[in-house]
Motif scaffolding. Structure first.
Motif, PDB file in Angstrom:
ATOM      1  N   GLU A  50       0.820  -1.215   0.000  1.00 25.06           N
ATOM      2  CA  GLU A  50       0.000   0.000   0.000  1.00 25.06           C
ATOM      3  C   GLU A  50       0.850   1.259   0.000  1.00 25.06           C
ATOM      4  N   GLY A  51       2.180   1.125  -0.111  1.00 25.95           N
ATOM      5  CA  GLY A  51       3.044   2.293  -0.245  1.00 25.95           C
ATOM      6  C   GLY A  51       3.859   2.636   0.981  1.00 25.95           C
ATOM      7  N   GLY A  52       3.800   1.865   2.043  1.00 26.68           N
ATOM      8  CA  GLY A  52       4.573   2.149   3.248  1.00 26.68           C
ATOM      9  C   GLY A  52       6.022   1.700   3.118  1.00 26.68           C
ATOM     10  N   GLY A  53       6.816   2.105   4.080  1.00 24.94           N
ATOM     11  CA  GLY A  53       8.221   1.718   4.095  1.00 24.94           C
ATOM     12  C   GLY A  53       8.448   0.481   4.948  1.00 24.94           C
ATOM     13  N   LEU A  54       9.583  -0.152   4.746  1.00 24.19           N
ATOM     14  CA  LEU A  54       9.909  -1.385   5.458  1.00 24.19           C
ATOM     15  C   LEU A  54      10.082  -1.144   6.947  1.00 24.19           C
ATOM     16  N   VAL A  55      10.857  -0.130   7.315  1.00 19.07           N
ATOM     17  CA  VAL A  55      11.150   0.113   8.729  1.00 19.07           C
ATOM     18  C   VAL A  55       9.902   0.532   9.488  1.00 19.07           C
ATOM     19  N   GLY A  56       9.097   1.377   8.898  1.00 20.33           N
ATOM     20  CA  GLY A  56       7.865   1.805   9.562  1.00 20.33           C
ATOM     21  C   GLY A  56       6.938   0.639   9.836  1.00 20.33           C
ATOM     22  N   ALA A  57       6.822  -0.225   8.858  1.00 20.39           N
ATOM     23  CA  ALA A  57       5.936  -1.381   9.014  1.00 20.39           C
ATOM     24  C   ALA A  57       6.478  -2.362  10.044  1.00 20.39           C
ATOM     25  N   LEU A  58       7.783  -2.600  10.033  1.00 21.03           N
ATOM     26  CA  LEU A  58       8.380  -3.506  11.025  1.00 21.03           C
ATOM     27  C   LEU A  58       8.327  -2.901  12.426  1.00 21.03           C
ATOM     28  N   GLY A  59       8.514  -1.591  12.508  1.00 20.79           N
ATOM     29  CA  GLY A  59       8.498  -0.910  13.799  1.00 20.79           C
ATOM     30  C   GLY A  59       7.138  -0.942  14.475  1.00 20.79           C
ATOM     31  N   ILE A  72      18.350  -1.304   9.402  1.00 23.26           N
ATOM     32  CA  ILE A  72      17.523  -1.510   8.213  1.00 23.26           C
ATOM     33  C   ILE A  72      17.153  -0.160   7.599  1.00 23.26           C
ATOM     34  N   SER A  73      16.889   0.826   8.433  1.00 23.23           N
ATOM     35  CA  SER A  73      16.569   2.165   7.937  1.00 23.23           C
ATOM     36  C   SER A  73      17.741   2.760   7.160  1.00 23.23           C
ATOM     37  N   VAL A  74      18.946   2.605   7.693  1.00 25.39           N
ATOM     38  CA  VAL A  74      20.135   3.106   6.989  1.00 25.39           C
ATOM     39  C   VAL A  74      20.288   2.390   5.653  1.00 25.39           C
ATOM     40  N   GLY A  75      20.088   1.086   5.653  1.00 30.87           N
ATOM     41  CA  GLY A  75      20.186   0.324   4.413  1.00 30.87           C
ATOM     42  C   GLY A  75      19.131   0.728   3.404  1.00 30.87           C
ATOM     43  N   GLU A  76      17.943   1.001   3.881  1.00 29.72           N
ATOM     44  CA  GLU A  76      16.847   1.415   2.998  1.00 29.72           C
ATOM     45  C   GLU A  76      17.153   2.767   2.364  1.00 29.72           C
ATOM     46  N   GLN A  77      17.669   3.685   3.169  1.00 29.47           N
ATOM     47  CA  GLN A  77      17.944   5.036   2.680  1.00 29.47           C
ATOM     48  C   GLN A  77      19.155   5.089   1.760  1.00 29.47           C
ATOM     49  N   SER A  78      20.134   4.226   2.011  1.00 27.73           N
ATOM     50  CA  SER A  78      21.363   4.273   1.222  1.00 27.73           C
ATOM     51  C   SER A  78      21.339   3.342   0.012  1.00 27.73           C
ATOM     52  N   GLY A  79      20.297   2.528  -0.118  1.00 25.51           N
ATOM     53  CA  GLY A  79      20.223   1.599  -1.230  1.00 25.51           C
ATOM     54  C   GLY A  79      21.078   0.354  -1.005  1.00 25.51           C
ATOM     55  N   ASP A  82      20.430  -4.964   1.350  1.00 24.88           N
ATOM     56  CA  ASP A  82      20.923  -6.334   1.484  1.00 24.88           C
ATOM     57  C   ASP A  82      22.163  -6.399   2.365  1.00 24.88           C
ATOM     58  N   THR A  83      23.055  -5.438   2.245  1.00 23.04           N
ATOM     59  CA  THR A  83      24.271  -5.396   3.075  1.00 23.04           C
ATOM     60  C   THR A  83      23.933  -5.154   4.538  1.00 23.04           C
ATOM     61  N   MET A  84      23.026  -4.240   4.794  1.00 23.80           N
ATOM     62  CA  MET A  84      22.662  -3.925   6.179  1.00 23.80           C
ATOM     63  C   MET A  84      21.885  -5.063   6.821  1.00 23.80           C
ATOM     64  N   LEU A  85      21.070  -5.745   6.059  1.00 20.39           N
ATOM     65  CA  LEU A  85      20.376  -6.914   6.603  1.00 20.39           C
ATOM     66  C   LEU A  85      21.381  -8.010   6.949  1.00 20.39           C
ATOM     67  N   GLY A  86      22.413  -8.147   6.139  1.00 19.50           N
ATOM     68  CA  GLY A  86      23.489  -9.090   6.459  1.00 19.50           C
ATOM     69  C   GLY A  86      24.195  -8.723   7.744  1.00 19.50           C
ATOM     70  N   ARG A  87      24.409  -7.429   7.954  1.00 18.83           N
ATOM     71  CA  ARG A  87      25.051  -6.976   9.202  1.00 18.83           C
ATOM     72  C   ARG A  87      24.146  -7.217  10.407  1.00 18.83           C
ATOM     73  N   VAL A  88      22.862  -6.980  10.232  1.00 26.36           N
ATOM     74  CA  VAL A  88      21.914  -7.252  11.317  1.00 26.36           C
ATOM     75  C   VAL A  88      21.978  -8.727  11.691  1.00 26.36           C
ATOM     76  N   ALA A  89      21.962  -9.585  10.685  1.00 26.39           N
ATOM     77  CA  ALA A  89      22.029 -11.034  10.938  1.00 26.39           C
ATOM     78  C   ALA A  89      23.340 -11.390  11.629  1.00 26.39           C
ATOM     79  N   ASP A  90      24.452 -10.802  11.188  1.00 24.90           N
ATOM     80  CA  ASP A  90      25.758 -11.080  11.804  1.00 24.90           C
ATOM     81  C   ASP A  90      25.776 -10.672  13.276  1.00 24.90           C
ATOM     82  N   ILE A  91      25.215  -9.505  13.579  1.00 27.74           N
ATOM     83  CA  ILE A  91      25.191  -8.998  14.959  1.00 27.74           C
ATOM     84  C   ILE A  91      24.389  -9.940  15.857  1.00 27.74           C
TER      85      ILE A  91
END
Length: 139
Positions: A50-59, A72-79, A82-91
């Motif tokens: 419906e047009g929402g963002g990933l972080v807002g919906a997850l939050g 995830i927000s930083v990854g979404e904004q910077s394009g 996938d890299t930031m989700l990998g870092r989240v998983a690593d952490i």
């Protein structure tokens, strides 16, 4: 923690492989064993449709920690989602491994003591049996 890592790793891998976001969210939601998190991810997919963002919906679910939402927000904004989700998983995988190491280091001495008590009890019962047999032989 473990479910967040599974979600982040699955979603990041699928996005990196070129899977469309809504399909990747559906698969990542299906990969989760926690029904509440799975439902939140599927709700997130609906909101994104419906047009929402990933972080807002997850939050909105309240199930994801602030650290993961910020990354995830930083990854979404910077394009680089996938890299930031990998870092989240690593952490979260590293945090889970540290917790498992702590539990293992606590269980080792406890199990050693328990095994010692069991072996000691067996030895005492055998010695008691030998002494009672000797008492019978002397009478």
């Amino acid at each position: 923690m473990g479910e967040t890592a599974v979600f982040a790793r699955t979603l990041g891998t699928m996005i990196k492989s070129g899977v469309p976001m809504l399909r990747a969210l559906a698969v990542a939601g299906d990969a989760l064993r926690n029904r509440a998190m799975s439902g939140a991810v599927h709700a997130c997919a609906t909101e994104m449709r419906e047009g929402g963002g990933l972080v807002g919906a997850l939050g909105k679910s309240g199930l994801f920690l602030e650290l993961s939402l910020r990354l995830i927000s930083v990854g979404e904004q910077s394009g680089q989602l996938d890299t930031m989700l990998g870092r989240v998983a690593d952490i979260y995988e590293a945090a889970l491994q540290r917790q498992l190491d702590r539990v293992t280091s606590l269980l080792t001495p406890i199990l050693t003591i328990v095994i010692g008590v069991v072996v000691g009890g067996l030895i005492l019962s055998v010695i008691g049996a030998i002494v009672s047999v000797n008492d019978l032989a002397l009478q």
